[in-house]
Write a protein that holds these residues in place. Structure first.
Motif, PDB file in Angstrom:
ATOM      1  N   GLU A 190     -43.481  -1.737  73.538  1.00  8.44           N
ATOM      2  CA  GLU A 190     -44.192  -1.354  74.757  1.00  8.44           C
ATOM      3  C   GLU A 190     -45.679  -1.177  74.472  1.00  8.44           C
ATOM      4  O   GLU A 190     -46.534  -1.627  75.244  1.00  8.44           O
ATOM      5  CB  GLU A 190     -43.620  -0.039  75.300  1.00  8.44           C
ATOM      6  CG  GLU A 190     -42.243  -0.154  75.907  1.00  8.44           C
ATOM      7  CD  GLU A 190     -42.281  -0.457  77.389  1.00  8.44           C
ATOM      8  OE1 GLU A 190     -42.091  -1.637  77.718  1.00  8.44           O
ATOM      9  OE2 GLU A 190     -42.487   0.458  78.173  1.00  8.44           O
ATOM     10  N   ARG A 205     -35.318   2.477  79.679  1.00 10.52           N
ATOM     11  CA  ARG A 205     -35.684   2.918  78.324  1.00 10.52           C
ATOM     12  C   ARG A 205     -34.445   3.422  77.586  1.00 10.52           C
ATOM     13  O   ARG A 205     -33.644   4.174  78.151  1.00 10.52           O
ATOM     14  CB  ARG A 205     -36.731   4.028  78.420  1.00 10.52           C
ATOM     15  CG  ARG A 205     -37.320   4.462  77.082  1.00 10.52           C
ATOM     16  CD  ARG A 205     -38.405   5.501  77.290  1.00 10.52           C
ATOM     17  NE  ARG A 205     -39.506   4.936  78.063  1.00 10.52           N
ATOM     18  CZ  ARG A 205     -40.504   4.245  77.526  1.00 10.52           C
ATOM     19  NH1 ARG A 205     -40.520   4.011  76.223  1.00 10.52           N
ATOM     20  NH2 ARG A 205     -41.472   3.780  78.287  1.00 10.52           N
ATOM     21  N   ALA A 213     -44.078  -4.721  80.904  1.00 13.96           N
ATOM     22  CA  ALA A 213     -45.236  -3.833  80.963  1.00 13.96           C
ATOM     23  C   ALA A 213     -45.758  -3.707  82.383  1.00 13.96           C
ATOM     24  O   ALA A 213     -46.926  -3.911  82.670  1.00 13.96           O
ATOM     25  CB  ALA A 213     -46.340  -4.316  80.024  1.00 13.96           C
TER      26      ALA A 213
END
Length: 241
Positions: A61, A45, A98
């Motif tokens: 996301e 991230r 994901a």
């Protein structure tokens, strides 16, 4: 020429952060495969110091968890670290986009289906479970979620007070508006960042945006809405009839 990015260096992240200052997506006005390509190049991230990159990353996301991305895009070039998997597709982590829920096959011309459609067997199993639950007289659990949304005006002349009033004027069962603030975007433009709590069985965020917030008369003030974060927070317990 298609834009090129390098997310593996500070200079590249700074360039991407500046690029996203006045943009919601890598190309065009909706999420596309260009966003998936850049998203997949991140091995972790992005730091919060790159505010616009972090906002965009969290939004993609959220889309991956909610409805997926199917627009083609214009094509981008990305340099940086990404974790490869057997078929050559790259993801933001070794498990896949994901948390491994889906893969994007860039050689496939069909729409990207990140979650897959519910099969007849799954539908029947859900119906059987609901019928058995009702027959047993047990309680039913209904999910509740917290959503952080960016609401963007048309320009710097949009009355943001009226924009917020218009947004909050949308009322429906299972929807509760929360705290909000104005966040500078650039060039004198500010966006409304607002929290909302929804009961999942009663409110669809996609429908809320497409059928209410970006339709008349609210679209006089609202240009677009982006989901920044979407989190499950609890379950509401209701007795079955």
């Amino acid at each position: 020429m298609a834009p090129a990015f390098n997310v593996g260096s500070e200079a590249g992240l700074k360039k991407l952060d500046e690029y996203l200052l006045a943009r919601s997506y890598i190309s065009g006005y909706q999420a596309s495969k260009d966003d998936l390509t850049v998203h997949a190049a991140f091995s972790k991230r992005p730091s919060a110091q790159y505010f616009n990159v972090s906002r965009w990353f969290n939004h993609i996301e959220a889309l991956l968890r909610l409805s997926g991305v199917s627009a083609e895009g214009s094509g981008v070039t990305v340099q940086g670290s990404a974790a490869p998997i057997a078929n050559g597709t790259t993801y933001a982590n070794g498990n896949g986009v994901a948390n491994g829920k889906a893969a994007v096959d860039e050689d496939d011309d069909s729409d990207v289906d990140l979650f897959g459609e519910e099969t007849e067997e799954e539908k029947k199993a859900a119906e059987d479970r609901a019928a058995a639950l009702k027959a047993s007289g047990k309680k039913k659990e209904s999910g509740k979620s917290s959503v952080l949304m960016d609401v963007k005006p048309w320009d710097d002349e949009t009355d943001m007070k009226k924009l917020e009033e218009a947004v909050r004027s949308v009322q429906m069962e299972g929807l509760l508006w929360g705290a909000s603030k104005l966040v500078p975007v650039g060039y004198g433009i500010k966006k409304l960042q607002i929290m909302l709590t929804i009961v999942d069985d009663l409110v669809s965020v996609d429908s809320l945006i497409e059928e209410r917030l970006t339709e008349e008369p609210i679209n006089e003030y609202v240009q677009s809405c982006d989901i920044v974060a979407f989190n499950k927070i609890c379950y509401i317990i209701d007795l079955l009839d």
